[in-house]
Each structure stands twice: as structure tokens, then as C-alpha cells.
Write an enzyme that holds these catalytic residues in place. Sequence first.
Site, PDB file in Angstrom:
ATOM      1  CD  GLU A 141      -2.857  -0.971   2.212  1.00 21.09           C
ATOM      2  OE1 GLU A 141      -4.220  -1.439   1.699  1.00 21.09           O
ATOM      3  OE2 GLU A 141      -2.786  -0.034   3.197  1.00 21.09           O
ATOM      4  CD  GLU A 248      -4.319  -5.063   2.154  1.00 19.62           C
ATOM      5  OE1 GLU A 248      -5.151  -4.773   3.137  1.00 19.62           O
ATOM      6  OE2 GLU A 248      -3.509  -5.100   2.126  1.00 19.62           O
TER       7      GLU A 248
END
Length: 366
Positions: A141, A248
Site C-alpha cells: 500500500e 486486498e
Amino acid sequence: MILGIDASTYIEEIEQGAVFFDGEKQIDPLEDFVKNGVNCMRIRVWNNPYSEEGEAYLAGNCDIDNYIKLGKLAKSKGFSLLMDLHYSDFWADPGKQMIPKAWRGLCLEELAEAVYEFTKNCLEKAKKEGVIPDLVQVGNEITNGMLWPLGRLEENGKRGNYYNFCELVKAGCRACREILPEAKIILHLERSNDCEVYREFFCQMEKFDVDYDIIGASYYPYWHGTPEELFVNLTKCKQFEKGIMVMELGYGFTDKPYQLNGENCRLVIDAERAYIPNFTEKYPLSPKGQAAFVKDFLEKARRNDIDGVFYWEPLWLPGEGICWASEAGQKYINEEGKSTSNEWANQCLFNYEGKKLPAFNEFKKV
């Protein structure tokens, strides 16, 4: 389309006594996932998830040794592997990209060399132990950069510093190409409904000649809007001529907290934080709502030619000793004073008692 799960905490779960059921029958959830067509396991790797006094940070203690142990188990069940390198001693996400303790004080050139050596060492160990990943994430991320402050991309709403960031990312990618030339390299962002940030980021990757194969995105509707917004962005990303995956994915099956030692435990997502007008009504936080969300999302992903979807921590049941962080871990990421209990348990694909939820079976219908 690859169907995957991130089950990085699974070894810790089993060691703490977690048990999984289909109805009243006890099952091996990994074997059931494979039967459903889920064929890849994503496993995060932290540098050194222990304090200087040796206290574990928990949440799986996801160092390279955990990767090897879990990777061997996963491969024995029929999974391929994805190594998710965080380049931090603990959680790395858009709000925190803490530099590893051993790398503090390094200049940019030294830090890039540390990234290269760490990546190389992890991949060489995986290769030696027979748990070679087919996919490697260089950072987790990293919308706002990694290895702060030198690799930070956004601060106080202003974005920049791509030269530093790309030097660090390129070091990790170079190690991947040298050790595992057949593996695909993923650059993983969140803020997956933000077309402008994705365009900026991946244009900069082109400018600085970063060598990667796949654009990865996190998608949680509570934070990233509707699936329609997500797929508009991912469709635009096809201009970069890379693979595209959702690294995710998660959605809740209840807004009710679980109890531990007679107390309600905090959840990351409850009814108030999860509410999205004209969306939550269609997909309520219930077993049926979660199943409908997973079913519809996977169908949309296939229609939009997404190359892979990974459900995040579907086996992270609540329980005594099962924590998102120890107090030492909280101290490392500067998040002290919060509950340490598992805050993600209502987004599993098993309920609080370990019983399989309807969403689990939606994968085999894809």
C-alpha cells in the site's frame, strides 16, 4: 483470473487453538479453499517484528521464517505463493511506513542498498527452502511512498519526492529480477477509487523507468467507494499495459462486536463506519450481505478482465492471544493506548465461532 487469499496469520491462529467448521464438521480451511478454486496464498513479510528486548509484535510475527513455514504448508495444499514485502518491522500502509530499526539513520544510497540486500536475501531463502513465490510485492500500500521520511510521497496534502521513492523501489525490483527472473513484480496501492493519484503514480513509474509487471490495488468499500468507482479507475490503468490485480478485498458479515473476557472488542468496521448510501442497503453487514458482495464483486472483476483477486485475512478468528499488535508492536508504529485484540474478525469468511459463512462458497462459482 487468479483467486487468492492473504492468510499471513494462519500459523499463529492454529498455534492459539483456532478451529474451523463447515456446519458441525471440523475442516481444514486451506483444503476447502483449494477445492473452491482459490489457488494462491499471499504472505506478508516484515523485516524484524520483535522489539529490541525480544518481545514479539504479534499479528502473525510475519518475518521470513513465518513465510517459509506457512509457504511450505500452503504449497502442500496446492497453493502457489505471493511474497508481500513491507520493508518495515511491522504494519505498513498509507498512514505508516515505519523504517526498520536496523535501517535508521541510513542515507538514500545506503537505504536503497539495504532494500536490495533484504529483498535478495528473502528470495534466496525462499528459493533454498522450496517456497519460491510466483508473485512478489515490492512494498505494501505504497500510495504515499515507503520507508519514511526518505521515501515519502505525500505529506500535508502535497505529493512529490518521486526520485527518492523510485530509487528505493527500483532496488527491490532489481533484486527480484536477479534472483527470480520468472516472478511477476507487483506495485500495490490503496485509494483505489482515486483515478488522479493512480495516473500520477504510474506515470512517474514510467518516467523513472521502474521495472514491474502488475498494478495492485486494495479495495474495501468503506474506504474506497463503490465497485463502479474502483473499476473505472482500474480500466483507466490499462493504459499502462500492465497486469491488474486486487491485492486486498474485504467485507463484514456482522456489525456486532465479539466478546473476550466479558468485554466487547473493538472492530475496525462497525455499522456507522461501514455505511455507504445506496450500497449498504444492498449489501448489509450480515452473512447474506457479505456473500452477495463477494459474489457480485468477483463477477464484476471477471467481466472487467482483472487478473487476480485476493481476499484479506479470511481466517483471522478472534480469541485469547490473537492480536493485531502487542504493546511493543503498537509502540513501534506509534499507536499506543489502543486495544490489542483482533479488530478484523468481522470481515473473516468464518464467524466468531469458526463456522464457515456463505461467502466462502462464492469463490467456486467464479
